[in-house]
Design a protein around this motif. Structure first.
Motif, PDB file in Angstrom:
ATOM      1  N   ALA A 170       0.726  -1.340   0.003  1.00 29.50           N
ATOM      2  CA  ALA A 170      -0.076  -0.008  -0.027  1.00 29.50           C
ATOM      3  C   ALA A 170       0.900   1.255  -0.183  1.00 29.50           C
ATOM      4  O   ALA A 170       0.579   2.186  -0.824  1.00 29.50           O
ATOM      5  CB  ALA A 170      -1.049  -0.168   1.281  1.00 29.50           C
ATOM      6  N   ARG A 171       1.774   1.339   0.750  1.00 32.05           N
ATOM      7  CA  ARG A 171       2.777   2.428   1.012  1.00 32.05           C
ATOM      8  C   ARG A 171       3.492   2.760  -0.424  1.00 32.05           C
ATOM      9  O   ARG A 171       3.778   3.907  -0.746  1.00 32.05           O
ATOM     10  CB  ARG A 171       3.643   2.459   2.120  1.00 32.05           C
ATOM     11  N   LEU A 172       4.055   1.772  -0.930  1.00 31.38           N
ATOM     12  CA  LEU A 172       4.533   1.856  -2.494  1.00 31.38           C
ATOM     13  C   LEU A 172       3.597   2.738  -3.456  1.00 31.38           C
ATOM     14  O   LEU A 172       4.131   3.254  -4.263  1.00 31.38           O
ATOM     15  CB  LEU A 172       5.084   0.625  -2.863  1.00 31.38           C
ATOM     16  N   ALA A 173       2.462   1.925  -3.323  1.00 29.54           N
ATOM     17  CA  ALA A 173       1.178   2.609  -4.151  1.00 29.54           C
ATOM     18  C   ALA A 173       1.140   3.909  -3.984  1.00 29.54           C
ATOM     19  O   ALA A 173       0.776   4.913  -4.828  1.00 29.54           O
ATOM     20  CB  ALA A 173       0.096   1.785  -4.091  1.00 29.54           C
ATOM     21  N   ALA A 207       5.993   0.182  11.835  1.00 27.46           N
ATOM     22  CA  ALA A 207       5.257   0.763  12.587  1.00 27.46           C
ATOM     23  C   ALA A 207       3.845   0.503  12.611  1.00 27.46           C
ATOM     24  O   ALA A 207       3.221   0.085  13.820  1.00 27.46           O
ATOM     25  CB  ALA A 207       5.536   2.313  12.271  1.00 27.46           C
ATOM     26  N   TYR A 208       3.205   0.139  11.575  1.00 32.25           N
ATOM     27  CA  TYR A 208       1.619  -0.101  11.495  1.00 32.25           C
ATOM     28  C   TYR A 208       1.435  -1.396  12.222  1.00 32.25           C
ATOM     29  O   TYR A 208       0.486  -1.667  13.056  1.00 32.25           O
ATOM     30  CB  TYR A 208       1.288   0.112  10.184  1.00 32.25           C
ATOM     31  N   VAL A 209       2.296  -2.589  11.998  1.00 31.50           N
ATOM     32  CA  VAL A 209       2.247  -3.673  12.553  1.00 31.50           C
ATOM     33  C   VAL A 209       2.646  -3.703  13.868  1.00 31.50           C
ATOM     34  O   VAL A 209       1.797  -3.900  14.640  1.00 31.50           O
ATOM     35  CB  VAL A 209       3.267  -4.649  11.878  1.00 31.50           C
ATOM     36  N   ASP A 210       3.248  -2.984  14.356  1.00 33.01           N
ATOM     37  CA  ASP A 210       3.670  -2.791  15.868  1.00 33.01           C
ATOM     38  C   ASP A 210       2.435  -2.239  16.596  1.00 33.01           C
ATOM     39  O   ASP A 210       1.953  -2.647  17.622  1.00 33.01           O
ATOM     40  CB  ASP A 210       4.894  -1.876  16.085  1.00 33.01           C
ATOM     41  N   ALA A 211       1.590  -1.292  15.887  1.00 34.85           N
ATOM     42  CA  ALA A 211       0.580  -0.669  16.379  1.00 34.85           C
ATOM     43  C   ALA A 211      -0.568  -1.794  16.479  1.00 34.85           C
ATOM     44  O   ALA A 211      -1.475  -1.996  17.561  1.00 34.85           O
ATOM     45  CB  ALA A 211      -0.163   0.599  15.634  1.00 34.85           C
ATOM     46  N   ILE A 237       8.754   0.318   4.183  1.00 29.18           N
ATOM     47  CA  ILE A 237       9.031  -0.975   4.985  1.00 29.18           C
ATOM     48  C   ILE A 237       9.135  -0.177   6.582  1.00 29.18           C
ATOM     49  O   ILE A 237       8.401  -0.844   7.495  1.00 29.18           O
ATOM     50  CB  ILE A 237      10.556  -1.239   4.921  1.00 29.18           C
ATOM     51  N   ILE A 238       9.519   0.922   6.921  1.00 29.19           N
ATOM     52  CA  ILE A 238       9.661   1.460   8.060  1.00 29.19           C
ATOM     53  C   ILE A 238       8.161   1.964   8.609  1.00 29.19           C
ATOM     54  O   ILE A 238       7.789   1.426   9.784  1.00 29.19           O
ATOM     55  CB  ILE A 238      10.366   2.948   8.174  1.00 29.19           C
ATOM     56  N   TYR A 239       7.576   2.334   7.690  1.00 30.83           N
ATOM     57  CA  TYR A 239       6.110   2.527   8.025  1.00 30.83           C
ATOM     58  C   TYR A 239       5.332   1.560   8.331  1.00 30.83           C
ATOM     59  O   TYR A 239       4.528   1.242   9.237  1.00 30.83           O
ATOM     60  CB  TYR A 239       5.248   3.500   7.043  1.00 30.83           C
ATOM     61  N   ALA A 240       5.576   0.684   7.489  1.00 34.27           N
ATOM     62  CA  ALA A 240       4.641  -0.939   7.548  1.00 34.27           C
ATOM     63  C   ALA A 240       4.958  -1.569   8.948  1.00 34.27           C
ATOM     64  O   ALA A 240       4.224  -2.106   9.497  1.00 34.27           O
ATOM     65  CB  ALA A 240       5.029  -1.769   6.397  1.00 34.27           C
ATOM     66  N   PRO A 286      10.020   1.879  14.662  1.00 34.61           N
ATOM     67  CA  PRO A 286      11.213   1.042  15.160  1.00 34.61           C
ATOM     68  C   PRO A 286      12.301   2.089  15.359  1.00 34.61           C
ATOM     69  O   PRO A 286      12.458   3.170  14.541  1.00 34.61           O
ATOM     70  CB  PRO A 286      11.212  -0.008  14.216  1.00 34.61           C
ATOM     71  N   GLU A 287      13.380   1.528  15.827  1.00 33.50           N
ATOM     72  CA  GLU A 287      14.787   2.153  15.805  1.00 33.50           C
ATOM     73  C   GLU A 287      15.467   1.718  14.543  1.00 33.50           C
ATOM     74  O   GLU A 287      15.558   0.691  14.507  1.00 33.50           O
ATOM     75  CB  GLU A 287      15.347   1.886  17.205  1.00 33.50           C
ATOM     76  N   VAL A 288      15.933   2.674  14.056  1.00 32.78           N
ATOM     77  CA  VAL A 288      16.695   2.333  12.497  1.00 32.78           C
ATOM     78  C   VAL A 288      18.129   2.642  12.816  1.00 32.78           C
ATOM     79  O   VAL A 288      18.715   3.212  13.258  1.00 32.78           O
ATOM     80  CB  VAL A 288      16.274   3.550  11.721  1.00 32.78           C
ATOM     81  N   LEU A 289      18.666   1.143  12.555  1.00 29.72           N
ATOM     82  CA  LEU A 289      20.165   1.076  12.980  1.00 29.72           C
ATOM     83  C   LEU A 289      20.870   1.092  11.428  1.00 29.72           C
ATOM     84  O   LEU A 289      20.868  -0.049  10.615  1.00 29.72           O
ATOM     85  CB  LEU A 289      20.732   0.002  13.646  1.00 29.72           C
ATOM     86  N   GLU A 290      21.603   2.163  10.953  1.00 33.68           N
ATOM     87  CA  GLU A 290      22.228   2.068   9.859  1.00 33.68           C
ATOM     88  C   GLU A 290      23.435   1.411   9.655  1.00 33.68           C
ATOM     89  O   GLU A 290      24.387   1.392  10.397  1.00 33.68           O
ATOM     90  CB  GLU A 290      22.040   3.553   9.407  1.00 33.68           C
ATOM     91  N   ASN A 291      23.532   0.496   8.550  1.00 34.48           N
ATOM     92  CA  ASN A 291      24.693  -0.252   8.100  1.00 34.48           C
ATOM     93  C   ASN A 291      25.422  -0.955   9.284  1.00 34.48           C
ATOM     94  O   ASN A 291      26.722  -0.895   9.422  1.00 34.48           O
ATOM     95  CB  ASN A 291      25.643   0.654   7.245  1.00 34.48           C
TER      96      ASN A 291
END
Length: 277
Positions: free
Chosen positions: A223-226, A240-244, A235-238, A271-276
């Motif tokens: 949905a977010r890609l659309a 967060a939605y699942v967490d909710a 992915i990050i938003y999705a 979620p916390e984003v941990l880069e690389n």
């Protein structure tokens, strides 16, 4: 004024209890503000306690459903969930090669929450050869990633190597979900098409009401890609939605209960984003 709502498609099985499969996907699509169409590939008799019976839809009927959708709707993104057997995988792959449905999110559903096998060994081979190369994103959990990559996962390094092996099968992006691991945190690993990668970390919720989690996150990403999000943001938003949907749970059934697809996303769910790392 006409509302130009993005249109998306789910190709999956129907869960009679409403918690997973097409039911979860359509609820997720609606929650994200997109219009959801569906192609049903299997009927299941199931509830929160398990899967009692599965009846596959014929490839000709699957093809007819897909043709009906493509002849009338303007699909911006598509996801597939439970596909079950080789004829179904082949029917879906053949149509996706011919039709332009935009981004394709592949959730390689293999085993139900209650332990029932939902994908034959032959179909796994067909997915690896026919569908993964067509996908924009594949979203395996840890057991599914072990099957697809042919390697055991016991630590974070294994997760990263498994995701790399899956990407080498031809998919652009990989989301390897970490919910099956132990520990107080859930860590998902994302490997993107450009080679960049990151982890998403969130605290684990002590609940068995997680039926349809994999369906829901893949549907939310679709949905977010659309809606125009890039892959990382989607992915990050999705997530967060699942967490909710898990944290703001509902009491339905006596087993692995469904998510609350009406939950509102708040800052605390991201979620916390941990880069690389």
């Amino acid at each position: 004024m006409v509302n130009k709502t993005p249109q998306v498609l789910t190709i999956a099985g129907m869960d009679s209890s409403g918690g997973a499969g097409v039911s979860a996907d359509l609820k997720t699509f609606a929650a994200q503000g997109v219009y959801g169409a569906n192609v049903i590939v299997a009927l299941t008799a199931q509830n929160t306690m398990g899967v009692q019976q599965v009846s596959m839809i014929s490839p000709s009927m699957i093809h007819a459903q897909l043709k009906s959708v493509v002849d009338d709707l303007k699909i911006s993104a598509v996801k597939s969930g439970m596909l079950g057997d080789v004829p179904t995988v082949e029917a879906v792959a053949e149509f996706l090669q011919q039709a332009d449905f935009g981004d394709y999110v592949l959730d390689p559903v293999m085993i139900a929450k209650g332990g029932a096998h939902l994908l034959s060994d032959e179909a796994i081979v067909a997915i690896k050869s026919s569908l993964i190369p067509l996908a924009t994103l594949v979203t395996p959990n840890m057991p599914e990633a072990e099957v697809l990559s042919g390697s055991n996962i016991t630590n974070h390094e294994d997760v990263m190597q498994s995701a790399s092996k899956i990407q080498q099968l031809g998919v652009e992006n990989v989301l390897l979900k970490g919910g099956h691991a132990s520990g107080k945190d859930v860590c998902d690993y994302i490997l993107l098409a450009d080679g960049s990668h990151f982890w998403l970390k969130s605290s684990r919720v002590d609940t068995i009401r997680t039926h349809g989690t994999g369906d829901t996150i893949s549907a939310a990403i679709t949905a977010r890609l659309a809606l125009g999000d890039d892959m990382k943001k989607a992915i990050i938003y999705a997530k967060a939605y699942v967490d909710a949907t898990i944290r703001e749970g509902i009491d339905v059934g006596h087993g692995h209960g469904p998510l609350n697809h009406q939950a509102r996303v708040a800052d605390r769910h991201f979620p916390e984003v941990l880069e690389n790392v």
